[in-house]
Design an enzyme around this catalytic site. Sequence first.
Site, PDB file in Angstrom:
ATOM      1  CE  LYS A 107      21.436 -42.014  18.865  1.00  0.00           C
ATOM      2  NZ  LYS A 107      20.989 -42.541  17.555  1.00  0.00           N
ATOM      3  CG  ASP A 108      13.424 -43.775  23.775  1.00  0.00           C
ATOM      4  OD1 ASP A 108      13.741 -42.589  23.959  1.00  0.00           O
ATOM      5  OD2 ASP A 108      12.492 -44.127  23.032  1.00  0.00           O
TER       6      ASP A 108
END
Length: 434
Positions: A107-108
């Site tokens: 998700k970064d």
Amino acid sequence: MKLHSTNNPGVTVDFKEAVFNSMPQDKGLYMPISIPEPDREFIDRLETFSLKDIAFKVAGDLLQGAIPHEDLKAIVEEAINFPAPVVKLDESTYVLELFHGPSLAFKDFGARFMSRVMGYFMQEGEKTLNVLVATSGDTGGAVALGFLGVPNTQVTILYPKGKVSPIQELQLTTNGGNIRALEINGTFDDCQALVKQAFVDKELNERFRLTSANSINIARLIPQTFYYFNAYAQLKREGKEDVVFSVPSGNFGNIGAGLLAWKMGLPVKQFIAATNTNDTVPQFFKSGLFEPKPSVATLSNAMDVGNPSNWVRIMNLFADDPEALKKVVTAASYTDEQTREAVNTVFDQYNYVVCPHTAIAWRAIADYRERSGDYDSTAVFLSTAHPCKFPDVYEETMAASIQIPDQVSLLQGKPKQAVELDADFKSFKEFLMK
Ligand SMILES: *Cc1c(COP(=O)(O)O)cnc(C)c1O
């Protein structure tokens, strides 16, 4: 770049509006009106490009001038500043490691890119952007660390007290700067209810520019296409060109991005959507009926989604034709018992520790091979999080072999900064207003 709602092709907006609104009024999702034609020359020479080269090229093709080249380049430089290596496990099986970013999860990619795009659009003397996020663990960390230090933004994260893992709590509460953590005496659902109520509160909306920065934002989807191209580039360097991707799926943003990359010409042979017992999509493949249901708790909790929001985007890519979809995608679901088994087998076979989400994607490859008879393609499963985030899953020897990354050791000395609040809207609003 123009986008339209999946519910109504007549509703069109530009990129900036899609980024700040996240969701059209009609509750569909934004999709690009035109997906760029495959650039043959780029794809034929993919192996000569770095992840950043690829990110800049693919983002530029998709955004079609919505952000000028030089500015987009700066955004990509800053956002995509960690690697996404494919690691060989055996001759035909690779793992794509997406956990080298600040919050140790894929998700970064989405959060870092979206935060910088928002920061960029804010620069024209606009009101500070107030991001409100409720988290059960993983999303909050990526959003907090993604927005950390981004000018003109302030992030408030609500998490349920005592219900996130120790590493997740460190990621949420040790940032300072423009990130504030609220430890709510309640459940994740309570946190989410508070945030939802804030978005419809008149006074709060007059005072602040509120946004949810949530997972359906188109600016989170776009950067997730980069690592599919980049994985393919790495495999090409090793002489592998028939590639199958297996993707651990919950809200179906990750695999949706893969399919967008495919639509842009990435020659992927097959995608496998691997879920836990929240099997709305695998059931759809069997019955033809998409029937959302309440989510059930599993070991792979970031995939506990009973009504995957991004599914409409995927159907949109296939013009709502399930038969066309089935030529490119298969789906399978696995229980917690099968997940544990897979974690152990991967460790025994390869001396490699996978997180429970990743284990499911690995497990789905064996079934795909058996079902299709395709043993020749190179199968790549996506590793969506670092195993150290889920310490309770592993037996002692395996737990001991997990290397704690620098991102975590650096946080360990820092003091926790969180304000504890009861789950009632009045105190939450007071906190925001002061
Ligand atoms: C969010 C998440 C997933 C699910 O990804 P979707 O894009 O929602 O399908 C899988 N694994 C981990 C570790 C996650 O945090």
